[in-house]
Enzyme design. Structure first.
Site, mmCIF file in Angstrom:
data_model
loop_
_atom_site.group_PDB
_atom_site.id
_atom_site.type_symbol
_atom_site.label_atom_id
_atom_site.label_comp_id
_atom_site.label_asym_id
_atom_site.label_seq_id
_atom_site.Cartn_x
_atom_site.Cartn_y
_atom_site.Cartn_z
ATOM 1 N N ASN A 1 -8.364 5.196 -15.810
ATOM 2 C CA ASN A 1 -8.729 5.157 -14.385
ATOM 3 C C ASN A 1 -9.919 4.294 -14.017
ATOM 4 O O ASN A 1 -10.060 3.919 -12.861
ATOM 5 C CB ASN A 1 -9.025 6.588 -13.894
ATOM 6 C CG ASN A 1 -7.775 7.442 -13.912
ATOM 7 O OD1 ASN A 1 -6.788 7.095 -13.273
ATOM 8 N ND2 ASN A 1 -7.808 8.529 -14.650
ATOM 9 N N ARG B 1 0.283 22.646 -30.028
ATOM 10 C CA ARG B 1 -0.784 21.722 -30.399
ATOM 11 C C ARG B 1 -1.779 22.479 -31.264
ATOM 12 O O ARG B 1 -2.269 23.539 -30.871
ATOM 13 C CB ARG B 1 -1.474 21.222 -29.136
ATOM 14 C CG ARG B 1 -2.566 20.256 -29.446
ATOM 15 C CD ARG B 1 -3.199 19.722 -28.194
ATOM 16 N NE ARG B 1 -4.224 18.769 -28.582
ATOM 17 C CZ ARG B 1 -4.963 18.109 -27.721
ATOM 18 N NH1 ARG B 1 -4.775 18.285 -26.435
ATOM 19 N NH2 ARG B 1 -5.874 17.277 -28.138
ATOM 20 N N ASN C 1 -0.541 24.771 -25.648
ATOM 21 C CA ASN C 1 -1.860 24.351 -26.137
ATOM 22 C C ASN C 1 -2.811 25.516 -25.898
ATOM 23 O O ASN C 1 -3.310 25.704 -24.782
ATOM 24 C CB ASN C 1 -2.302 23.093 -25.372
ATOM 25 C CG ASN C 1 -3.632 22.557 -25.854
ATOM 26 O OD1 ASN C 1 -4.250 23.121 -26.763
ATOM 27 N ND2 ASN C 1 -4.085 21.481 -25.246
ATOM 28 N N ASP D 1 -19.150 13.678 -15.702
ATOM 29 C CA ASP D 1 -17.982 13.037 -15.095
ATOM 30 C C ASP D 1 -18.334 11.610 -14.683
ATOM 31 O O ASP D 1 -19.292 11.389 -13.941
ATOM 32 C CB ASP D 1 -17.517 13.863 -13.884
ATOM 33 C CG ASP D 1 -16.156 13.413 -13.400
ATOM 34 O OD1 ASP D 1 -15.990 12.205 -13.119
ATOM 35 O OD2 ASP D 1 -15.249 14.255 -13.313
ATOM 36 N N PHE D 2 -17.534 10.679 -15.174
ATOM 37 C CA PHE D 2 -17.858 9.270 -14.946
ATOM 38 C C PHE D 2 -17.789 8.876 -13.469
ATOM 39 O O PHE D 2 -18.439 7.913 -13.061
ATOM 40 C CB PHE D 2 -16.940 8.378 -15.808
ATOM 41 C CG PHE D 2 -17.359 8.359 -17.247
ATOM 42 C CD1 PHE D 2 -17.164 9.466 -18.060
ATOM 43 C CD2 PHE D 2 -17.980 7.249 -17.796
ATOM 44 C CE1 PHE D 2 -17.575 9.470 -19.389
ATOM 45 C CE2 PHE D 2 -18.397 7.228 -19.124
ATOM 46 C CZ PHE D 2 -18.191 8.339 -19.914
ATOM 47 N N ARG E 1 -21.002 15.408 -25.395
ATOM 48 C CA ARG E 1 -21.304 15.363 -26.831
ATOM 49 C C ARG E 1 -22.082 14.100 -27.179
ATOM 50 O O ARG E 1 -21.810 13.036 -26.633
ATOM 51 C CB ARG E 1 -20.016 15.396 -27.653
ATOM 52 C CG ARG E 1 -19.276 16.708 -27.538
ATOM 53 C CD ARG E 1 -18.047 16.716 -28.429
ATOM 54 N NE ARG E 1 -16.976 17.452 -27.782
ATOM 55 C CZ ARG E 1 -15.690 17.153 -27.874
ATOM 56 N NH1 ARG E 1 -15.286 16.129 -28.617
ATOM 57 N NH2 ARG E 1 -14.791 17.885 -27.253
ATOM 58 N N HIS F 1 -7.711 13.689 -31.638
ATOM 59 C CA HIS F 1 -6.909 12.976 -30.625
ATOM 60 C C HIS F 1 -5.765 12.210 -31.305
ATOM 61 O O HIS F 1 -5.271 11.218 -30.771
ATOM 62 C CB HIS F 1 -7.733 11.941 -29.823
ATOM 63 C CG HIS F 1 -8.853 12.513 -29.019
ATOM 64 N ND1 HIS F 1 -10.114 11.976 -29.024
ATOM 65 C CD2 HIS F 1 -8.911 13.572 -28.186
ATOM 66 C CE1 HIS F 1 -10.894 12.668 -28.219
ATOM 67 N NE2 HIS F 1 -10.187 13.664 -27.705
ATOM 68 N N GLY G 1 -12.058 9.965 -22.624
ATOM 69 C CA GLY G 1 -11.884 11.065 -21.664
ATOM 70 C C GLY G 1 -13.153 11.872 -21.607
ATOM 71 O O GLY G 1 -14.248 11.313 -21.637
ATOM 72 N N GLU H 1 0.458 12.998 -24.744
ATOM 73 C CA GLU H 1 0.474 13.823 -25.951
ATOM 74 C C GLU H 1 1.617 14.831 -25.906
ATOM 75 O O GLU H 1 2.233 15.130 -26.927
ATOM 76 C CB GLU H 1 -0.868 14.544 -26.101
ATOM 77 C CG GLU H 1 -1.996 13.585 -26.398
ATOM 78 C CD GLU H 1 -3.366 14.173 -26.165
ATOM 79 O OE1 GLU H 1 -3.939 14.697 -27.113
ATOM 80 O OE2 GLU H 1 -3.872 14.088 -25.033
ATOM 81 N N HIS I 1 -9.515 5.977 -26.760
ATOM 82 C CA HIS I 1 -9.193 7.201 -26.007
ATOM 83 C C HIS I 1 -10.506 7.667 -25.369
ATOM 84 O O HIS I 1 -11.378 8.212 -26.044
ATOM 85 C CB HIS I 1 -8.629 8.254 -26.964
ATOM 86 C CG HIS I 1 -8.313 9.565 -26.302
ATOM 87 N ND1 HIS I 1 -7.026 10.019 -26.086
ATOM 88 C CD2 HIS I 1 -9.128 10.523 -25.798
ATOM 89 C CE1 HIS I 1 -7.066 11.187 -25.476
ATOM 90 N NE2 HIS I 1 -8.331 11.525 -25.291
HETATM 91 P P1 ADP Z 1 -10.041 15.526 -21.530
HETATM 92 O O1 ADP Z 1 -10.795 14.957 -22.685
HETATM 93 O O2 ADP Z 1 -10.616 16.792 -21.000
HETATM 94 O O3 ADP Z 1 -8.541 15.546 -21.722
HETATM 95 P P2 ADP Z 1 -9.470 13.448 -19.595
HETATM 96 O O4 ADP Z 1 -8.812 12.496 -20.497
HETATM 97 O O5 ADP Z 1 -8.644 14.139 -18.572
HETATM 98 O O6 ADP Z 1 -10.346 14.504 -20.376
HETATM 99 O O7 ADP Z 1 -10.667 12.675 -18.857
HETATM 100 C C1 ADP Z 1 -11.456 13.317 -17.909
HETATM 101 C C2 ADP Z 1 -12.534 12.376 -17.456
HETATM 102 O O8 ADP Z 1 -11.951 11.191 -16.904
HETATM 103 C C3 ADP Z 1 -13.389 12.925 -16.328
HETATM 104 O O9 ADP Z 1 -14.475 13.661 -16.809
HETATM 105 C C4 ADP Z 1 -13.859 11.671 -15.638
HETATM 106 O O10 ADP Z 1 -15.101 11.339 -16.200
HETATM 107 C C5 ADP Z 1 -12.873 10.616 -16.001
HETATM 108 N N1 ADP Z 1 -12.186 10.049 -14.830
HETATM 109 C C6 ADP Z 1 -11.083 10.499 -14.206
HETATM 110 N N2 ADP Z 1 -10.775 9.699 -13.144
HETATM 111 C C7 ADP Z 1 -11.714 8.717 -13.113
HETATM 112 C C8 ADP Z 1 -11.966 7.587 -12.276
HETATM 113 N N3 ADP Z 1 -11.180 7.297 -11.243
HETATM 114 N N4 ADP Z 1 -13.023 6.806 -12.547
HETATM 115 C C9 ADP Z 1 -13.837 7.095 -13.598
HETATM 116 N N5 ADP Z 1 -13.648 8.132 -14.416
HETATM 117 C C10 ADP Z 1 -12.610 8.939 -14.196
#
Ligand code: ADP
Length: 395
Positions: A333, A90, A7, A281-282, A239, A179, A208, A382, A206
């Site tokens: 998560n 990818r 990738n 970051d959530f 975004r 995605h 993330g 993926e 999806h």
């Molecule tokens: P990408 O789009 O970069 O592939 P991911 O699918 O790995 O991203 O998602 C990353 C995001 O997942 C992080 O920014 C975070 O917000 C969120 N995340 C990961 N673990 C947790 C958790 N335990 N609780 C809430 N959010 C989480």
């Protein structure tokens, strides 16, 4: 078959070496700072991570560094690069040319190159990865797997934008969606978990850093939230998702931004980061909201609200829904976010089991026994999809 998955980004390159049957991962890693200096992180399950500074002026040196460490007697996992049966790449944007994965040949490379205007940041980097592999492993078959391909089954009413039709005809302006490899993987798993019925309607969330939803009827995508590019849909980490285009004109006029600056704001400074001012970051948002930060709470509310709205829209588009899937970082998560999104969807038969929902990163059904709609958490994979496509085309 043992497949190397690449990738390639503009200054980084992720790799994974795995078995396409069953998905065992032998090694994975990341080359960073390509074109600057170069750093390799190599991970083998059960061993300590290896970090090395290696000069990487181009993607060629990065691929060479990956192959060198893979065959290293101590840190490696194979004796010779001949053990790599094929390489799966990818690729972000396949435009209208690619409805599925394909063996990389001159024609395929030319078609990926033609899609550069549609994916100006990613496609050139993807091509650099492909060309570097071709040079170093000229006899190893290579396959391109596109982020857009799964969505190419959308009907015209879903993919057409309501702007003059000539922009579609002459300039390929339409909804493409991204995605796709993840949506394809989790929707197929969901249909399996539903017991492979003849007719199925699945909504894949999806969620993330980048996020998108897809509506999937009988295994085929009929709509998705991202568009010509990955900025569209609902708010993401940084975004904006869909915005009224009037905002662009208004802010550009007020602050003298050019279109590049404006798009940088919408891509990098918006979403839940923009609303909260705290983080993209959530986990940080959960913590800040728990400590009484109202804007962090507003960002979480906005995110859940917009995802819930799209779920309602897609249920309408499909005439109902049999399963909702949560995947990717947040979807896999965040117990709280899944619960938050499903709140208020009881009217359409979505009933979550709060206890079952207290899980992370496992494939599981978290719907209540009397829920008409099944709610699944399905960790996306993926890489496995890319490995399986690559093996299927190279057998
Ligand atoms: P990408 O789009 O970069 O592939 P991911 O699918 O790995 O991203 O998602 C990353 C995001 O997942 C992080 O920014 C975070 O917000 C969120 N995340 C990961 N673990 C947790 C958790 N335990 N609780 C809430 N959010 C989480």
């Amino acid at each position: 078959m043992k497949i190397l998955i690449i990738n390639a980004g503009s200054s980084s390159l992720k790799y994974q070496f795995m078995e396409s049957d069953g998905g065992e991962v032998f090694a994975r890693g990341l080359c960073e700072r390509i074109g600057i200096d170069g750093r390799l992180t190599h991970k083998v399950p059960g061993r300590e991570d290896v970090k090395q500074d290696i000069p990487m002026p181009t993607h060629g040196e990065a691929i060479q560094a990956v192959l060198d460490i893979m065959v290293d007697p101590e840190k490696g996992v194979i004796r010779s690069t001949d053990e790599i049966a094929a390489v799966g790449h990818r690729v972000l944007h396949g435009g209208m040319a690619f409805t599925e994965s394909c063996i990389i040949d001159e024609k395929c490379i030319e078609a990926i190159r033609k899609c550069i205007p549609l994916g100006p940041l990613h496609n050139p980097a993807n091509l650099m990865g492909i060309e570097a592999c071709q040079k170093i492993m000229p006899t190893t078959p290579q396959v391109a797997v596109f982020d857009t391909a799964f969505h190419m089954t959308m009907p015209p009413r879903a993919y057409i934008y309501a702007i003059p039709y000539e922009y579609y005809e002459k300039d390929d302006v339409r909804r493409y969606g991204f995605h796709g490899t993840s949506h394809r993987y989790v929707s197929a798993r969901a249909i399996d978990m539903l017991g492979n019925p003849e007719h199925s309607r699945v909504i894949c969330c999806h969620l993330g850093n980048g996020s998108s939803l897809s509506a999937v009827v009988d295994g085929k995508c009929v709509d998705t939230t991202m568009g010509l590019g990955p900025l569209a849909g609902f708010p993401m980490g940084t975004r904006s998702g869909d915005v009224d285009a009037t905002i662009l004109e208004y802010l550009m006029g007020r602050y003298g931004y050019d279109i590049k600056e404006m798009l940088n704001i919408l891509n990098k400074k918006s979403g839940v980061l923009g609303i909260s001012g705290v983080s993209s970051d959530f986990r940080d948002l959960d913590e800040a909201a728990a400590n009484g930060n109202e804007r962090a709470q507003l960002a979480l509310d906005k995110f859940a609200y917009e995802v819930r709205k799209f779920i309602g829209a897609y249920a309408s588009a499909m005439g109902g829904v049999d399963a909702i899937v949560f995947t990717a970082g947040v979807g896999e998560n965040s117990t709280d976010m899944r619960e938050h999104i499903c709140q208020g969807l009881e009217y359409m038969g979505v009933k979550m089991d709060a206890e079952k929902n207290r899980v992370r990163g496992r494939e599981v059904d978290v719907s209540a026994p009397d829920s008409r709609v099944r709610i699944f958490i399905i960790p996306t994979n993926e890489e496995l999809m890319i490995a399986m496509d690559t093996a299927a085309l190279c057998r």
